[in-house]
Design an enzyme around this catalytic site. Structure first.
Site, mmCIF file in Angstrom:
data_model
loop_
_atom_site.group_PDB
_atom_site.id
_atom_site.type_symbol
_atom_site.label_atom_id
_atom_site.label_comp_id
_atom_site.label_asym_id
_atom_site.label_seq_id
_atom_site.Cartn_x
_atom_site.Cartn_y
_atom_site.Cartn_z
ATOM 1 N N LYS A 126 57.681 79.405 64.567
ATOM 2 C CA LYS A 126 56.772 80.717 65.642
ATOM 3 C C LYS A 126 57.604 80.892 67.232
ATOM 4 O O LYS A 126 59.058 80.984 66.859
ATOM 5 C CB LYS A 126 56.152 79.236 66.369
ATOM 6 C CG LYS A 126 54.707 79.872 67.405
ATOM 7 C CD LYS A 126 53.447 80.019 66.949
ATOM 8 C CE LYS A 126 52.062 79.776 66.854
ATOM 9 N NZ LYS A 126 51.041 79.246 66.434
HETATM 10 N N1 GLU Z 1 49.317 81.965 64.477
HETATM 11 C C1 GLU Z 1 48.317 81.600 63.552
HETATM 12 C C2 GLU Z 1 48.649 80.501 62.833
HETATM 13 O O1 GLU Z 1 48.691 79.145 64.661
HETATM 14 C C3 GLU Z 1 48.606 82.063 61.669
HETATM 15 C C4 GLU Z 1 50.118 82.496 61.820
HETATM 16 C C5 GLU Z 1 50.380 82.915 60.418
HETATM 17 O O2 GLU Z 1 49.446 83.653 59.850
HETATM 18 O O3 GLU Z 1 51.320 83.042 59.711
HETATM 19 O O4 GLU Z 1 48.098 79.786 62.236
#
Ligand code: GLU
Length: 440
Positions: A126
């Site tokens: 993240k």
């Molecule tokens: N931000 C989204 C999540 O927290 C999607 C992450 C992604 O598609 O890699 O799952």
């Protein structure tokens, strides 16, 4: 008609300091508590526990950007890579004033569990930038994004670490990242590298159905829950916190079921209407005004009244730590379906359990986003373009398979669904580590 092309920015609920207790709580502590509970119950191998209890890489970059008025501003960007034993690091980027390392660490770790539960070949990561996107012009946002991408350099890559949208980021921001990243690699590698991010605009290699994917996944899990319980979604009432991409899509997708949205809250305030709020109309209003408050067909209510609203389902779809030891006693619902990441802290969870309120945990409930990101990544690698029906059918299969694994594990371990979801994820990771062994 539902519109696939409408990119609603993720919106945030109220600033956390207004809702959470005054002392700043570590979000990563929530992860540790959840992890320890599951690891104890399943008797996770102590060596694997050591490995998964740490993040692999934590990248913090400071970078300058020239703002519209000519002054230089310094920004801090983060990318935390938790684990990649199941596949490349994967996870979104968020732009928010409260982004900091502890939060990103927690969010990265949840991504590892999410991919493992739904059996997609990704690890967890993240990132984000500490910034208030509302205070930036579009030009500034573009320059900040491009400079951040440049600063990350080869810490991201199509087979290594693949960012995606999250809170306050969207397909336009992904397009700037692709363009910047491709500009930094040799020309003959560029066409084969567009899968360096997912959640791109469709014209640029994005997948149909990615924009609504997280909301669609939430609705698929709610449908399955209703089916299992013999609960009729027709006429069921629900409330939503956060009316950005996830919240607004959940509401729009629940509409055909005949369920009734009776209260909504975002960072600007809350509204209610016991006769029902039309999700399409509210989505148009939010696209135009950037907020829920002031919507003419709802009455303004305060935060506590919003939380106390009697409904069948509550869908938190904003920021973390909203359901706590002090707010969980106020909820008057049967089910919490977690569209957001980390909306319930362990104290809040205990209260929900004591009160018999069921939870579809975030790492399962909101995994539709990363599942369709995986489909986008596959389409890019294979130069394919799937139609929406195919994407939706494959998403349904993946998320419901995950749902059933979690439900069955909760039964066999006689535990809550979050702990069961962790057990599903940790078992998969444990097996892979045992098979591979540890180098050297
Ligand atoms: N931000 C989204 C999540 O927290 C999607 C992450 C992604 O598609 O890699 O799952």
């Amino acid at each position: 008609m539902m519109r696939e092309d409408v990119a609603v920015k993720e919106q945030v609920a109220r600033p956390r300091e207004k809702l959470a207790p005054p002392q700043k709580k570590s979000l990563y502590d929530n992860v540790v508590r959840q992890f320890s509970k599951a690891a104890d119950l399943m008797q996770l191998d102590p060596d694997i526990r050591k490995i998964l209890g740490r993040t692999t890489n934590e990248i913090v970059v400071a970078f300058p950007v020239k703002m519209d008025d000519g002054r230089i501003e310094m920004f801090t960007g983060y990318r935390v890579q938790h684990n990649n034993v199941l596949g490349p690091f994967k996870g979104g980027l968020r732009y928010h004033p409260l982004v900091e390392i502890d939060e990103v660490r927690a969010l990265a770790t949840w991504m590892t569990w999410k991919s493992a539960i739904t059996n997609i070949p990704f690890g967890g990561a993240k990132g984000g930038i500490q910034l208030d996107p509302c205070s930036c012009s579009s030009r500034e946002l573009e320059h900040i994004t491009r400079r951040f991408t440049f600063a990350l350099g080869n810490n991201i890559g199509p087979e290594y670490d693949i960012p995606a949208p999250d809170v306050n980021t969207n397909s336009q921001i992904m397009a700037w990242i692709v363009d910047t990243y491709l500009s930094t690699i040799p020309p003959h590698e560029r066409q084969a590298s567009v899968h360096v991010v997912t959640g791109k605009p469709v014209e640029l290699g994005g997948s149909l159905g990615r924009d609504k994917a997280t909301g669609q996944g939430v609705v698929f899990t709610i449908e399955q829950w209703a089916k299992d319980k013999g609960f009729d979604l027709k006429g069921a009432t629900y409330t939503v916190q956060g009316f950005g991409n996830v919240g607004s899509w959940v509401a729009r997708l629940l509409k055909p079921h005949g369920s009734k949205l009776i209260a909504v809250e975002d960072v600007t305030g809350a509204i209610s209407n016991s006769k029902g709020i039309d999700p399409e109309e509210l989505t148009s209003y939010v696209q135009e005004h950037g907020r829920v408050s002031g919507y003419p067909k709802g009455s303004p209510i305060d935060h506590e009244t919003f939380l106390r609203t009697k409904a069948d389902i509550f869908i938190p779809a904003a920021l973390e730590n909203q359901i706590t030891g002090s707010t969980a006693p106020l909820l008057n619902v049967k089910l919490v379906a977690e569209g957001a990441n980390g909306p319930t802290n362990p104290d809040g969870e205990e209260v929900l359990q004591q009160r018999g309120i069921e939870v579809i945990p975030d790492i399962l409930c909101n995994s539709g986003g990363v599942i369709v990101s995986y489909f986008e990544w596959l389409q890019n690698k294979r130069s394919e373009f799937w139609d929406l029906e195919e994407v939706d059918a494959k998403l349904h299969k993946k998320i419901i398979d995950g749902y059933q694994r979690v439900r069955d594990t909760a039964r066999s371990f006689n535990t809550d669904w979050r702990t069961a979801a962790y057990i599903v994820a940790l078992s998969r990771l444990e097996t892979v580590y045992k098979e591979r062994g540890i180098f050297p």
